[in-house]
Design a protein around this motif. Sequence first.
Motif, PDB file in Angstrom:
ATOM      1  N   LYS A   1      68.892  22.719  11.913  1.00  0.00           N
ATOM      2  CA  LYS A   1      68.504  24.091  12.250  1.00  0.00           C
ATOM      3  C   LYS A   1      68.159  24.236  13.734  1.00  0.00           C
ATOM      4  O   LYS A   1      67.756  25.325  14.167  1.00  0.00           O
ATOM      5  N   ASN A   2      68.258  23.126  14.472  1.00  0.00           N
ATOM      6  CA  ASN A   2      67.936  23.171  15.909  1.00  0.00           C
ATOM      7  C   ASN A   2      66.523  23.672  16.152  1.00  0.00           C
ATOM      8  O   ASN A   2      66.265  24.438  17.105  1.00  0.00           O
ATOM      9  N   THR A   3      65.606  23.224  15.326  1.00  0.00           N
ATOM     10  CA  THR A   3      64.234  23.757  15.333  1.00  0.00           C
ATOM     11  C   THR A   3      63.216  22.632  15.166  1.00  0.00           C
ATOM     12  O   THR A   3      63.462  21.668  14.430  1.00  0.00           O
ATOM     13  N   VAL A   4      62.106  22.787  15.853  1.00  0.00           N
ATOM     14  CA  VAL A   4      60.971  21.886  15.718  1.00  0.00           C
ATOM     15  C   VAL A   4      59.774  22.695  15.224  1.00  0.00           C
ATOM     16  O   VAL A   4      59.642  23.885  15.567  1.00  0.00           O
ATOM     17  N   TYR A   5      58.921  22.037  14.461  1.00  0.00           N
ATOM     18  CA  TYR A   5      57.783  22.721  13.855  1.00  0.00           C
ATOM     19  C   TYR A   5      56.474  22.026  14.212  1.00  0.00           C
ATOM     20  O   TYR A   5      56.450  20.831  14.510  1.00  0.00           O
ATOM     21  N   LEU A   6      55.403  22.776  14.134  1.00  0.00           N
ATOM     22  CA  LEU A   6      54.063  22.215  14.227  1.00  0.00           C
ATOM     23  C   LEU A   6      53.228  22.843  13.125  1.00  0.00           C
ATOM     24  O   LEU A   6      52.891  24.021  13.194  1.00  0.00           O
ATOM     25  N   GLN A   7      52.943  22.052  12.101  1.00  0.00           N
ATOM     26  CA  GLN A   7      52.059  22.507  11.026  1.00  0.00           C
ATOM     27  C   GLN A   7      50.625  22.218  11.431  1.00  0.00           C
ATOM     28  O   GLN A   7      50.284  21.066  11.734  1.00  0.00           O
ATOM     29  N   MET A   8      49.815  23.251  11.444  1.00  0.00           N
ATOM     30  CA  MET A   8      48.431  23.122  11.885  1.00  0.00           C
ATOM     31  C   MET A   8      47.509  23.500  10.737  1.00  0.00           C
ATOM     32  O   MET A   8      47.538  24.650  10.273  1.00  0.00           O
TER      33      MET A   8
ATOM     34  N   CYS B   1      59.780  26.288  16.884  1.00  0.00           N
ATOM     35  CA  CYS B   1      60.386  26.294  18.214  1.00  0.00           C
ATOM     36  C   CYS B   1      61.894  26.174  18.007  1.00  0.00           C
ATOM     37  O   CYS B   1      62.386  25.107  17.635  1.00  0.00           O
ATOM     38  N   ALA B   2      62.586  27.281  18.216  1.00  0.00           N
ATOM     39  CA  ALA B   2      64.026  27.320  17.981  1.00  0.00           C
ATOM     40  C   ALA B   2      64.782  27.195  19.298  1.00  0.00           C
ATOM     41  O   ALA B   2      64.479  27.903  20.262  1.00  0.00           O
ATOM     42  N   ALA B   3      65.760  26.305  19.312  1.00  0.00           N
ATOM     43  CA  ALA B   3      66.563  26.074  20.517  1.00  0.00           C
ATOM     44  C   ALA B   3      67.890  26.806  20.424  1.00  0.00           C
ATOM     45  O   ALA B   3      68.479  26.900  19.340  1.00  0.00           O
ATOM     46  N   SER B   4      68.340  27.307  21.557  1.00  0.00           N
ATOM     47  CA  SER B   4      69.680  27.891  21.654  1.00  0.00           C
ATOM     48  C   SER B   4      70.278  27.485  22.995  1.00  0.00           C
ATOM     49  O   SER B   4      69.561  27.220  23.949  1.00  0.00           O
TER      50      SER B   4
ATOM     51  N   GLN C   1      73.230  30.316  27.477  1.00  0.00           N
ATOM     52  CA  GLN C   1      71.918  30.297  28.112  1.00  0.00           C
ATOM     53  C   GLN C   1      70.972  29.417  27.313  1.00  0.00           C
ATOM     54  O   GLN C   1      70.810  29.591  26.114  1.00  0.00           O
ATOM     55  N   VAL C   2      70.347  28.470  27.996  1.00  0.00           N
ATOM     56  CA  VAL C   2      69.416  27.567  27.344  1.00  0.00           C
ATOM     57  C   VAL C   2      68.083  28.275  27.092  1.00  0.00           C
ATOM     58  O   VAL C   2      67.520  28.889  27.997  1.00  0.00           O
ATOM     59  N   GLN C   3      67.628  28.195  25.854  1.00  0.00           N
ATOM     60  CA  GLN C   3      66.356  28.819  25.506  1.00  0.00           C
ATOM     61  C   GLN C   3      65.618  28.027  24.455  1.00  0.00           C
ATOM     62  O   GLN C   3      66.230  27.435  23.563  1.00  0.00           O
ATOM     63  N   LEU C   4      64.292  28.046  24.571  1.00  0.00           N
ATOM     64  CA  LEU C   4      63.396  27.590  23.513  1.00  0.00           C
ATOM     65  C   LEU C   4      62.487  28.768  23.199  1.00  0.00           C
ATOM     66  O   LEU C   4      61.844  29.306  24.101  1.00  0.00           O
ATOM     67  N   VAL C   5      62.448  29.154  21.944  1.00  0.00           N
ATOM     68  CA  VAL C   5      61.657  30.316  21.558  1.00  0.00           C
ATOM     69  C   VAL C   5      60.666  29.908  20.474  1.00  0.00           C
ATOM     70  O   VAL C   5      61.063  29.500  19.379  1.00  0.00           O
ATOM     71  N   GLU C   6      59.387  30.043  20.803  1.00  0.00           N
ATOM     72  CA  GLU C   6      58.328  29.732  19.847  1.00  0.00           C
ATOM     73  C   GLU C   6      57.965  30.956  19.030  1.00  0.00           C
ATOM     74  O   GLU C   6      58.056  32.087  19.517  1.00  0.00           O
ATOM     75  N   SER C   7      57.519  30.710  17.812  1.00  0.00           N
ATOM     76  CA  SER C   7      57.042  31.780  16.948  1.00  0.00           C
ATOM     77  C   SER C   7      56.034  31.203  15.967  1.00  0.00           C
ATOM     78  O   SER C   7      55.895  29.978  15.853  1.00  0.00           O
TER      79      SER C   7
END
Length: 116
Positions: free
Chosen positions: A76-83, A22-25, A1-7
Amino acid sequence: QVQLVESGGGLVQPGGSLRLSCAASGFTLSSYTMSWYRQAPGKERELVATITDAGGSRNYADSVKGRFTISRDNAKNTVYLQMNSLKPEDTAVYVCKAHFVVRDYWGQGTQVTVSS
């Protein structure tokens, strides 16, 4: 199952910092251009930042230039946003998007509230 999960969202005082993830699976995001959008109540969705698949190019909305940084860790299949230096007008739901050719995947979003 395709997912993007933000935290990583939450409540922060003006001038503070947050780092969103933002982690992708279900798929490998290394080939995808990744973007962060935000939407505040009563406002249109705004493109905040974009990073190309290898991270060679990054673009930012004028409203966040110099304060936000988008990055990615393909291992890590992850994107970040440093604010950093957050302002009350940064308050919104932040959503990540993966784009490849004609395919787009969206996450559900994470709430960021900047208030004293």
